[in-house]
Write a protein that holds these residues in place. Sequence first.
Motif, PDB file in Angstrom:
ATOM      1  N   ILE A 175       0.831  -1.206   0.000  1.00  0.00           N
ATOM      2  CA  ILE A 175       0.000   0.000   0.000  1.00  0.00           C
ATOM      3  C   ILE A 175       0.861   1.251   0.000  1.00  0.00           C
ATOM      4  N   LEU A 176       1.818   1.323   0.894  1.00  0.00           N
ATOM      5  CA  LEU A 176       2.650   2.528   0.987  1.00  0.00           C
ATOM      6  C   LEU A 176       3.475   2.732  -0.275  1.00  0.00           C
ATOM      7  N   GLY A 177       3.944   1.656  -0.881  1.00  0.00           N
ATOM      8  CA  GLY A 177       4.686   1.782  -2.123  1.00  0.00           C
ATOM      9  C   GLY A 177       3.820   2.323  -3.251  1.00  0.00           C
ATOM     10  N   GLN A 178       2.570   1.881  -3.324  1.00  0.00           N
ATOM     11  CA  GLN A 178       1.681   2.342  -4.380  1.00  0.00           C
ATOM     12  C   GLN A 178       1.209   3.778  -4.166  1.00  0.00           C
ATOM     13  N   LEU A 179       1.298   4.261  -2.944  1.00  0.00           N
ATOM     14  CA  LEU A 179       0.890   5.643  -2.648  1.00  0.00           C
ATOM     15  C   LEU A 179       2.010   6.660  -2.834  1.00  0.00           C
ATOM     16  N   ARG A 180       3.218   6.203  -3.117  1.00  0.00           N
ATOM     17  CA  ARG A 180       4.361   7.108  -3.000  1.00  0.00           C
ATOM     18  C   ARG A 180       4.310   8.289  -3.963  1.00  0.00           C
ATOM     19  N   ARG A 181       3.597   8.186  -5.083  1.00  0.00           N
ATOM     20  CA  ARG A 181       3.497   9.307  -6.022  1.00  0.00           C
ATOM     21  C   ARG A 181       2.157  10.045  -5.913  1.00  0.00           C
ATOM     22  N   GLU A 182       1.359   9.700  -4.935  1.00  0.00           N
ATOM     23  CA  GLU A 182       0.067  10.355  -4.741  1.00  0.00           C
ATOM     24  C   GLU A 182       0.241  11.672  -3.973  1.00  0.00           C
ATOM     25  N   PRO A 183      -0.756  12.565  -4.065  1.00  0.00           N
ATOM     26  CA  PRO A 183      -0.646  13.852  -3.354  1.00  0.00           C
ATOM     27  C   PRO A 183      -0.450  13.705  -1.847  1.00  0.00           C
ATOM     28  N   GLN A 184      -1.081  12.660  -1.258  1.00  0.00           N
ATOM     29  CA  GLN A 184      -0.884  12.387   0.169  1.00  0.00           C
ATOM     30  C   GLN A 184      -0.317  10.978   0.312  1.00  0.00           C
ATOM     31  N   PRO A 185       0.981  10.828   0.171  1.00  0.00           N
ATOM     32  CA  PRO A 185       1.574   9.478   0.170  1.00  0.00           C
ATOM     33  C   PRO A 185       1.531   8.776   1.521  1.00  0.00           C
ATOM     34  N   VAL A 186       1.335   9.531   2.584  1.00  0.00           N
ATOM     35  CA  VAL A 186       1.177   8.934   3.915  1.00  0.00           C
ATOM     36  C   VAL A 186      -0.275   9.137   4.327  1.00  0.00           C
ATOM     37  N   PRO A 187      -1.079   8.074   4.304  1.00  0.00           N
ATOM     38  CA  PRO A 187      -2.516   8.245   4.578  1.00  0.00           C
ATOM     39  C   PRO A 187      -2.796   8.603   6.030  1.00  0.00           C
ATOM     40  N   ALA A 188      -3.932   9.245   6.235  1.00  0.00           N
ATOM     41  CA  ALA A 188      -4.356   9.542   7.605  1.00  0.00           C
ATOM     42  C   ALA A 188      -4.788   8.264   8.320  1.00  0.00           C
ATOM     43  N   TRP A 189      -5.496   7.389   7.574  1.00  0.00           N
ATOM     44  CA  TRP A 189      -6.002   6.157   8.148  1.00  0.00           C
ATOM     45  C   TRP A 189      -5.840   5.001   7.170  1.00  0.00           C
ATOM     46  N   ILE A 190      -5.581   3.817   7.694  1.00  0.00           N
ATOM     47  CA  ILE A 190      -5.779   2.556   6.970  1.00  0.00           C
ATOM     48  C   ILE A 190      -6.832   1.780   7.741  1.00  0.00           C
ATOM     49  N   VAL A 191      -7.800   1.251   7.007  1.00  0.00           N
ATOM     50  CA  VAL A 191      -8.943   0.568   7.616  1.00  0.00           C
ATOM     51  C   VAL A 191      -8.961  -0.886   7.171  1.00  0.00           C
ATOM     52  N   LEU A 216      -4.352   3.187  12.392  1.00  0.00           N
ATOM     53  CA  LEU A 216      -5.021   1.968  11.952  1.00  0.00           C
ATOM     54  C   LEU A 216      -6.385   1.860  12.613  1.00  0.00           C
ATOM     55  N   CYS A 217      -7.414   1.695  11.777  1.00  0.00           N
ATOM     56  CA  CYS A 217      -8.773   1.510  12.268  1.00  0.00           C
ATOM     57  C   CYS A 217      -9.249   0.103  11.912  1.00  0.00           C
ATOM     58  N   VAL A 218      -9.851  -0.564  12.857  1.00  0.00           N
ATOM     59  CA  VAL A 218     -10.490  -1.861  12.628  1.00  0.00           C
ATOM     60  C   VAL A 218     -11.985  -1.628  12.436  1.00  0.00           C
ATOM     61  N   ALA A 219     -12.517  -2.136  11.325  1.00  0.00           N
ATOM     62  CA  ALA A 219     -13.949  -2.055  11.029  1.00  0.00           C
ATOM     63  C   ALA A 219     -14.572  -3.401  11.336  1.00  0.00           C
ATOM     64  N   GLU A 220     -15.537  -3.422  12.230  1.00  0.00           N
ATOM     65  CA  GLU A 220     -16.098  -4.686  12.705  1.00  0.00           C
ATOM     66  C   GLU A 220     -17.621  -4.635  12.800  1.00  0.00           C
ATOM     67  N   PRO A 221     -18.279  -5.781  12.613  1.00  0.00           N
ATOM     68  CA  PRO A 221     -19.723  -5.833  12.852  1.00  0.00           C
ATOM     69  C   PRO A 221     -20.058  -5.437  14.287  1.00  0.00           C
ATOM     70  N   THR A 222     -21.195  -4.816  14.446  1.00  0.00           N
ATOM     71  CA  THR A 222     -21.618  -4.356  15.760  1.00  0.00           C
ATOM     72  C   THR A 222     -21.616  -5.503  16.776  1.00  0.00           C
ATOM     73  N   GLY A 223     -20.986  -5.251  17.908  1.00  0.00           N
ATOM     74  CA  GLY A 223     -21.029  -6.203  19.007  1.00  0.00           C
ATOM     75  C   GLY A 223     -20.126  -7.404  18.888  1.00  0.00           C
ATOM     76  N   SER A 224     -19.149  -7.385  17.977  1.00  0.00           N
ATOM     77  CA  SER A 224     -18.277  -8.551  17.812  1.00  0.00           C
ATOM     78  C   SER A 224     -17.346  -8.720  19.010  1.00  0.00           C
ATOM     79  N   GLY A 225     -16.762  -9.913  19.110  1.00  0.00           N
ATOM     80  CA  GLY A 225     -15.820 -10.163  20.187  1.00  0.00           C
ATOM     81  C   GLY A 225     -14.634  -9.216  20.143  1.00  0.00           C
ATOM     82  N   TYR A 226     -14.183  -8.878  18.938  1.00  0.00           N
ATOM     83  CA  TYR A 226     -13.046  -7.962  18.806  1.00  0.00           C
ATOM     84  C   TYR A 226     -13.391  -6.560  19.301  1.00  0.00           C
TER      85      TYR A 226
END
Length: 365
Positions: A175-191, A216-226
Amino acid sequence: MTPPPRTDATRAWVHDAIALLEQEATRSADTHLLRLDFPGFPDIAFYFKDEASHPTGSLKHRLARSLFLYALCNGRLRPGQTVVDASSGSTAISEAWFARLLGLSFVAVMPACTAPQKIRDVQALGGHCDLVEDPAQVHARAAEHAANGACHLDQFGLAERATDWRGNNNIAESILGQLRREPQPVPAWIVCGVGTGGTSATIGRYLRYRRLDTRLCVAEPTGSGYVHGWRTRDRSVVASQPTRIEGIGRPQVEPGFLFDVVDAVVEVDDAASIAAALLLEDLLGTRYGGSSGTNFTACLRLAADMRARGERGSVVTLLCDRGQRYQQTIFDPGWRAAHGLDIAPWQDALRDALQRGVLATPAGA
């Protein structure tokens, strides 16, 4: 069962097996990083890592290769040995692919409620599906196979250590390698979501290793064990409600989930995940599974918060697997109605968010 001693023939087989895995990795191109821009978020770019484009159709292709390499290099996998793992489907499909590549028999221990297409995909690759009525018993059934001489790849126990998180073209480095030529090469969040915990562990460690400010954000179903585990730092908690989104939303905290590399957890209703998966199809022209919709919804939630604070930047997430695997479940209106999933309010809310930059939870959701 005590394994037989290693012989020169066994060592030669291991060397050949590792060579086959390296050849497969060389033949497999990296996955695409797709960009979308929305009127409601003029200062925020959205990127989607298309892991469904792997040969086996999901981000679990990376994990399966790593698990086989880990088993080979630790002396756990021998010529002619049956391979087994517990899986809700996508990992099993990828493991069946690699088992066939190495000429090994494969058994997938899966919940009986797994999407029928996933079961057919494992079988088409030569694997055998051992279906368990109680999803909580898949680990015990896999252990039974291992006690009878099978090599247990153990994705839930070994995912966070089988992948080289410092590099070797892991998903974070890609991901970081593919972003290196983008306007914001260091993202605010990875989900990302959490199945075994391996992906979140790899990304979270890599961000720290590279000394990046990306969260880093974890996206999870409501009420999961995680969800409950991360908030309480208690590994013994269990889910407060089930989910219909396969591959994530585990009923308990698996060993590979590392609390301290995760900066935020966003809970997503199943109806929102499905609505977002359908929206992704409209936006990208390709159908992805429900966990991709979970990720997309969390991205919109984070971006709406960024916009409210006047922040600029980029948000990156994963397209986890092919939506065709769920034709008979989440993409079937009759199936959704039978399970009480009304996605229409969320479809309106998500489309509104793309235009206004605000994600409102529908009344009653």
